[in-house]
Enzyme design. Structure first.
Site, PDB file in Angstrom:
ATOM      1  N   GLY A 249      -1.765   3.993   5.035  1.00 40.39           N
ATOM      2  CA  GLY A 249      -1.415   5.005   3.841  1.00 40.39           C
ATOM      3  C   GLY A 249       0.014   5.466   4.117  1.00 40.39           C
ATOM      4  O   GLY A 249       0.352   6.249   3.027  1.00 40.39           O
ATOM      5  N   GLU A 283      -4.299   1.319  10.252  1.00 35.87           N
ATOM      6  CA  GLU A 283      -4.040   0.277   9.416  1.00 35.87           C
ATOM      7  C   GLU A 283      -3.170   0.079   8.668  1.00 35.87           C
ATOM      8  O   GLU A 283      -2.958   0.191   7.411  1.00 35.87           O
ATOM      9  CB  GLU A 283      -5.351   0.061   8.963  1.00 35.87           C
ATOM     10  CG  GLU A 283      -6.755  -0.049   9.351  1.00 35.87           C
ATOM     11  CD  GLU A 283      -7.864  -0.053   8.628  1.00 35.87           C
ATOM     12  OE1 GLU A 283      -7.874   0.282   7.489  1.00 35.87           O
ATOM     13  OE2 GLU A 283      -8.927  -0.132   9.132  1.00 35.87           O
ATOM     14  N   PRO A 284      -1.688   0.187   9.102  1.00 35.36           N
ATOM     15  CA  PRO A 284      -0.444   0.350   8.185  1.00 35.36           C
ATOM     16  C   PRO A 284      -0.059  -0.949   7.674  1.00 35.36           C
ATOM     17  O   PRO A 284      -0.104  -1.976   8.325  1.00 35.36           O
ATOM     18  CB  PRO A 284       0.583   0.836   9.404  1.00 35.36           C
ATOM     19  CG  PRO A 284       0.025  -0.036  10.759  1.00 35.36           C
ATOM     20  CD  PRO A 284      -1.416  -0.041  10.577  1.00 35.36           C
ATOM     21  N   GLY A 285       0.155  -0.882   6.337  1.00 38.30           N
ATOM     22  CA  GLY A 285       0.690  -2.070   5.706  1.00 38.30           C
ATOM     23  C   GLY A 285       2.114  -1.892   5.159  1.00 38.30           C
ATOM     24  O   GLY A 285       3.105  -2.378   5.535  1.00 38.30           O
ATOM     25  N   TYR A 327       1.736   0.241 -11.927  1.00 37.45           N
ATOM     26  CA  TYR A 327       1.888   1.737 -11.347  1.00 37.45           C
ATOM     27  C   TYR A 327       2.988   2.724 -12.217  1.00 37.45           C
ATOM     28  O   TYR A 327       3.290   3.960 -11.697  1.00 37.45           O
ATOM     29  CB  TYR A 327       1.889   1.958  -9.958  1.00 37.45           C
ATOM     30  CG  TYR A 327       1.006   1.118  -9.204  1.00 37.45           C
ATOM     31  CD1 TYR A 327      -0.269   1.185  -9.461  1.00 37.45           C
ATOM     32  CD2 TYR A 327       1.429   0.512  -8.141  1.00 37.45           C
ATOM     33  CE1 TYR A 327      -1.056   0.510  -8.550  1.00 37.45           C
ATOM     34  CE2 TYR A 327       0.814  -0.164  -7.170  1.00 37.45           C
ATOM     35  CZ  TYR A 327      -0.717  -0.308  -7.436  1.00 37.45           C
ATOM     36  OH  TYR A 327      -1.691  -1.032  -6.704  1.00 37.45           O
ATOM     37  N   CYS A 353       5.792 -12.074 -21.335  1.00 36.25           N
ATOM     38  CA  CYS A 353       5.481 -11.587 -22.720  1.00 36.25           C
ATOM     39  C   CYS A 353       4.548 -10.402 -22.728  1.00 36.25           C
ATOM     40  O   CYS A 353       3.341 -10.439 -23.021  1.00 36.25           O
ATOM     41  CB  CYS A 353       4.717 -12.757 -23.368  1.00 36.25           C
ATOM     42  SG  CYS A 353       4.524 -12.720 -24.825  1.00 36.25           S
ATOM     43  N   GLU A 354       5.127  -9.236 -22.174  1.00 33.33           N
ATOM     44  CA  GLU A 354       4.222  -8.064 -22.289  1.00 33.33           C
ATOM     45  C   GLU A 354       5.342  -6.962 -22.230  1.00 33.33           C
ATOM     46  O   GLU A 354       6.274  -7.051 -21.448  1.00 33.33           O
ATOM     47  CB  GLU A 354       3.528  -7.696 -20.915  1.00 33.33           C
ATOM     48  CG  GLU A 354       2.445  -8.773 -20.674  1.00 33.33           C
ATOM     49  CD  GLU A 354       0.990  -8.422 -21.218  1.00 33.33           C
ATOM     50  OE1 GLU A 354       0.811  -7.296 -21.459  1.00 33.33           O
ATOM     51  OE2 GLU A 354       0.322  -9.498 -21.467  1.00 33.33           O
TER      52      GLU A 354
END
Ligand SMILES: Cc1ncc(COP(=O)(O)O)c(C=O)c1O
Length: 423
Positions: A249, A283-285, A327, A353-354
């Site tokens: 986190g 648990e770092p990512g 986000y 295409c968005e």
């Protein structure tokens, strides 16, 4: 003779009139010319630095870093981290498969995930992972049944939902009661009391994870303290717990703003857990992988937008890096090579295409022309791992740079690769 060590990470190299963005000694323009774009480029030195900073901050307090594969599970990156002594947190049976291919042993794998299928649970139990982080009473019952059938106790950690606001983006906050994750604290306390009598379950830890891209220590500290306090109560009752798992986190600075250092983060966690004398699993990512990667893209077109600004259309978008569209995430964007003087106001968009396919809103950048190369920084986590084939766009190539040399660690996908799955 010792080989000269090159500067590590991403930096700008000024040489007379030339100015280039360089990764671990190699100009990004050189890699883009050889491999084409869009392209992920990773700095091995940064991956090492980021891992080692967290590891060293424990200062001898017993711990294990379980790198969160969901952030980036490209095989060479998983292997690099394994070589540094990392273990892993896997979020699906397929991430477990990648971990095994990268050389991690079952005892180095914790298995998390809010919706593990019966087949996934069965295979994790059969493999004998270090722990399955359990998210509900129902999942615990399913694991007990598997244990009974196989005649062995299943190693479980209970993920508590601490009802703590991580104050991160709502879409990546996981610690509130209204979020789908974990077992609410009251319910967890009752569930834990049933465990003594359930011989096909072995409780090894309490697990908590309150979100990602958390930029203040307070929620992380409070979540760790809660997990530690629940653990201490269980120890008093005689449960032989093995560790406390406080999740991942820690945020990174995408925009140059202040974020807690690895040292402050680890000190806060150790402070919260020390009274239990239990080892800490972290648990770092993102905090390891994000700053180690850049998404390199080419300008396809420039066209008028308003009287004051233009669209820059690049060959990477939400298919390669979903975070801005998903986000509203901010990533620095900069030209890779010497840029013309003067700033322009740009909206940097992808080719998909968005209308949500905007990579950088409202940016001032040196004048860009079709053919120029740009780097989207801090894209090493939740970048390639979230890429898709929308519009049939092939997954980009990935390159790892290490002390002045580079190699392709994932070749660019082709449409033929995609079609090979279809009839
Ligand atoms: C259970 C769990 N552990 C670890 C992580 C990694 O988080 P981060 O990449 O923010 O360190 C996540 C991601 O949200 C997660 O869900």
């Amino acid at each position: 003779m010792a080989q000269a060590t090159r500067p590590a990470g991403f930096y700008r190299h000024h040489d007379g009139h030339r100015d280039a963005l360089v990764c671990d000694g190699v100009p990004l323009a050189e890699i883009a010319a050889a491999e084409g774009t869009p392209l992920y480029v990773y700095s091995a030195a940064t991956l090492r630095e980021r891992y080692q900073a967290i590891d060293a901050a424990f200062q001898g307090y017993p711990h294990a870093l379980h790198y969160a594969l969901k952030a980036n599970s490209t095989l060479a990156i998983a292997r690099l981290l394994r070589d540094l002594g990392s273990s892993v947190d896997a979020n699906s049976v397929w991430e477990i498969e990648v971990a095994r291919t990268a050389g991690f042993t079952p005892s180095q794998i914790v298995f998390t995930g809010v919706g593990k299928t019966p087949e996934e649970l069965e295979s994790a139990v059969a493999l004998g992972v270090k722990a399955i982080n359990v998210e509900s009473a129902g999942e615990l019952a399913r694991l007990e049944a598997i244990g009974a059938r196989l005649g062995r106790a299943v190693r479980v950690a209970i993920r508590i939902n601490p009802d703590i606001d991580a104050r991160s983006h709502p879409k990546i906050s996981t610690g509130l009661k209204i979020n789908k994750f974990g077992v609410p604290l009251d319910e967890a306390r009752q569930l834990l009391q049933t465990l003594e009598a359930r011989r096909f379950l072995t409780l090894v830890a309490i697990h908590v994870h309150v979100g990602s891209q958390i930029t203040s220590l307070d929620p992380l500290r409070r979540a760790a303290a809660l997990a530690a306090n629940v653990s201490a109560d269980l120890q008093q009752q005689g449960f032989p717990l093995e560790y406390v798992d406080v999740g991942g986190g820690l945020g990174v600075s995408y925009d140059g703003g202040e974020v807690p250092s690895a040292a402050d983060y680890v000190a806060a966690i150790v402070d919260a857990v020390r009274h239990t004398s239990l080892p800490i699993v972290l648990e770092p990512g993102r905090s390891i992988a994000a700053p180690a990667g850049a998404l390199v893209a080419r300008v396809i077109d420039v066209k008028a937008r308003t009287a004051e600004s233009e669209f820059i259309i690049i060959d990477a978008g939400m298919t390669e890096l979903m975070r801005p569209a998903l986000y509203g995430a901010f990533h620095r964007i900069e030209p890779v090579s010497a840029a013309a003087a003067g700033d322009r106001h740009y909206e940097i968009v992808g080719p998909v295409c968005e209308s949500s396919d905007v990579v950088g809103r409202d940016r001032m950048l040196p004048v860009l022309q079709p053919g120029d190369i740009v780097a989207i920084r801090d894209a090493g986590a939740y970048g390639s791992a979230m890429a898709s084939n929308y519009n049939r766009r092939p997954l980009p190539a990935e390159v790892l740079v290490d002390n002045g040399t580079w190699r392709v660690i994932k070749r660019r996908q082709t449409v033929a690769d995609q079609l090979s799955l279809e009839t």
